[in-house]
Design an enzyme around this catalytic site. Structure first.
Site, mmCIF file in Angstrom:
data_model
loop_
_atom_site.group_PDB
_atom_site.id
_atom_site.type_symbol
_atom_site.label_atom_id
_atom_site.label_comp_id
_atom_site.label_asym_id
_atom_site.label_seq_id
_atom_site.Cartn_x
_atom_site.Cartn_y
_atom_site.Cartn_z
ATOM 1 N N ASP A 184 -2.216 -7.327 -5.449
ATOM 2 C CA ASP A 184 -2.736 -7.347 -5.010
ATOM 3 C C ASP A 184 -3.217 -8.602 -3.452
ATOM 4 O OD1 ASP A 184 -6.131 -7.728 -3.990
ATOM 5 O OD2 ASP A 184 -6.782 -8.560 -5.971
ATOM 6 N N ASN A 235 1.188 -2.535 5.559
ATOM 7 C CA ASN A 235 -0.086 -1.114 5.200
ATOM 8 C C ASN A 235 -1.167 -1.239 4.567
ATOM 9 O OD1 ASN A 235 0.446 1.441 6.004
ATOM 10 N ND2 ASN A 235 0.476 1.622 4.206
ATOM 11 N N TYR A 242 -14.585 -0.751 9.976
ATOM 12 C CA TYR A 242 -12.474 -0.507 9.733
ATOM 13 C C TYR A 242 -12.246 -0.693 11.215
ATOM 14 C CZ TYR A 242 -9.155 2.498 10.012
ATOM 15 O OH TYR A 242 -7.655 2.965 9.813
ATOM 16 N N GLY A 255 1.223 -1.155 -0.019
ATOM 17 C CA GLY A 255 0.153 -0.041 -0.089
ATOM 18 C C GLY A 255 1.000 0.953 -0.100
ATOM 19 N N ALA A 256 1.975 0.791 -1.205
ATOM 20 C CA ALA A 256 2.797 2.008 -0.806
ATOM 21 C C ALA A 256 3.229 3.198 -1.859
ATOM 22 C CB ALA A 256 4.289 1.989 -0.799
ATOM 23 N N ALA A 280 -12.900 -2.830 13.762
ATOM 24 C CA ALA A 280 -12.873 -4.662 13.568
ATOM 25 C C ALA A 280 -12.083 -4.514 12.739
ATOM 26 C CB ALA A 280 -14.434 -5.265 13.315
ATOM 27 N N SER A 305 -4.266 1.131 13.887
ATOM 28 C CA SER A 305 -5.192 2.558 13.864
ATOM 29 C C SER A 305 -5.345 2.990 15.493
ATOM 30 C CB SER A 305 -6.430 2.190 13.261
ATOM 31 O OG SER A 305 -6.909 3.869 13.433
ATOM 32 N N ILE A 359 -3.977 11.294 10.530
ATOM 33 C CA ILE A 359 -2.526 11.605 9.292
ATOM 34 C C ILE A 359 -3.200 12.364 8.061
ATOM 35 C CG2 ILE A 359 -0.634 10.452 8.124
ATOM 36 C CD1 ILE A 359 -0.725 9.970 11.214
#
Length: 255
Positions: free
Chosen positions: A62, A89, A155, A17-18, A157, A141, A188
């Site tokens: 993916d 991430n 989210y 996820g960069a 959960a 998070s 962020i």
């Protein structure tokens, strides 16, 4: 040659996820710390651009496909001989209130955030265990494990689930020289957060003791800390990076 403390020189790092947001910030900091960085993302155009800007490699990924995760590890090992650091991430956070949340809403969130994290971490561990070394950092998070927000029950959960996974996984692999830790970002300033609108951003600033939003690089610095060789004695831990957002017991504490 004497390297500075927490140098990541000669380390091979994958950041999923960069292409944008927090992942891009993590990749930039790891690169700055001397690591060879692999940018992995489903968004090929943005991922290629980020990799080019950082002097990194890009691989399409993916995370919801287990075969993709294992193929990525195999490709990196073929090119570099090892994988030292994985920053898992990848994450999404579309809103859906409970009354109207569908099974598809729930499943998509868990598939990307939780199952995708599992697929990627498992694939990395299969390589790291024979090496006798590894650093895994999961982006969780504050939402879910500590706080809540309307519209993000699914989210929250997924993010709480990541921490439950991390603690048991850390126990399983501690004897193999592998640490598994997590970062819990607050608000962020990413493209995704900006999409929530100016009103949301101002409300969040007002609720944070620093009265600022975090930068993606702030999460990158935490990731570089966990990724360092020197931090072999820290595992199964979660670090909150939120400008003090979870500290006040009431709005009056911020006056």
């Amino acid at each position: 040659m004497n390297l500075p403390l927490f140098s990541l020189q000669d380390q091979i790092a994958i950041v999923t996820g960069a292409a944008k947001g927090i992942g891009k910030g993590i990749a930039a900091v790891l690169r700055q710390a001397g690591a060879t960085v692999v940018v992995a993302d489903i968004d090929e155009a943005a991922g290629q651009a980020t990799a080019q800007a950082l002097g990194a490699d890009f691989y399409p990924l993916d995370v919801t496909r287990q075969a993709d995760c294992r193929r990525l590890i195999a490709q990196v090992v073929q090119q570099y001989g090892r994988v030292d650091i994985l920053c898992a991430n990848t994450g999404i956070f579309p809103q859906a209130d409970l009354e109207h949340m569908t099974e598809a809403d729930w499943d998509t969130m868990q598939n990307v955030n939780l199952k995708g994290m599992f697929f990627m971490v498992q694939a990395a561990l299969l390589q790291m265990k024979p090496q006798g070394y590894g650093r895994i950092i999961i982006t969780s998070s504050i939402t879910g494990p500590i706080t809540g927000f309307p519209g993000w029950a699914h989210y929250g959960a997924s993010k709480a689930g990541q921490l439950g996974f991390m603690r048991s996984a850390a126990l399983e692999y501690a004897r193999h020289g592998i640490t598994i830790n997590a970062i819990q970002p607050g608000n962020i300033l990413t493209e995704g957060l900006q999409a929530q609108g100016d009103t949301y951003l101002e409300q969040m600033k007002a609720a944070i003791p620093t009265h600022t939003l975090g930068r993606p690089e702030d999460i990158g610095y935490a990731a570089a800390f966990f990724a360092a060789r020197e931090n072999a004695y820290i595992t199964g831990q979660a670090l909150v990076v939120d400008g003090g957002q979870i500290l006040p017991e009431s709005p009056e504490a911020l006056l």
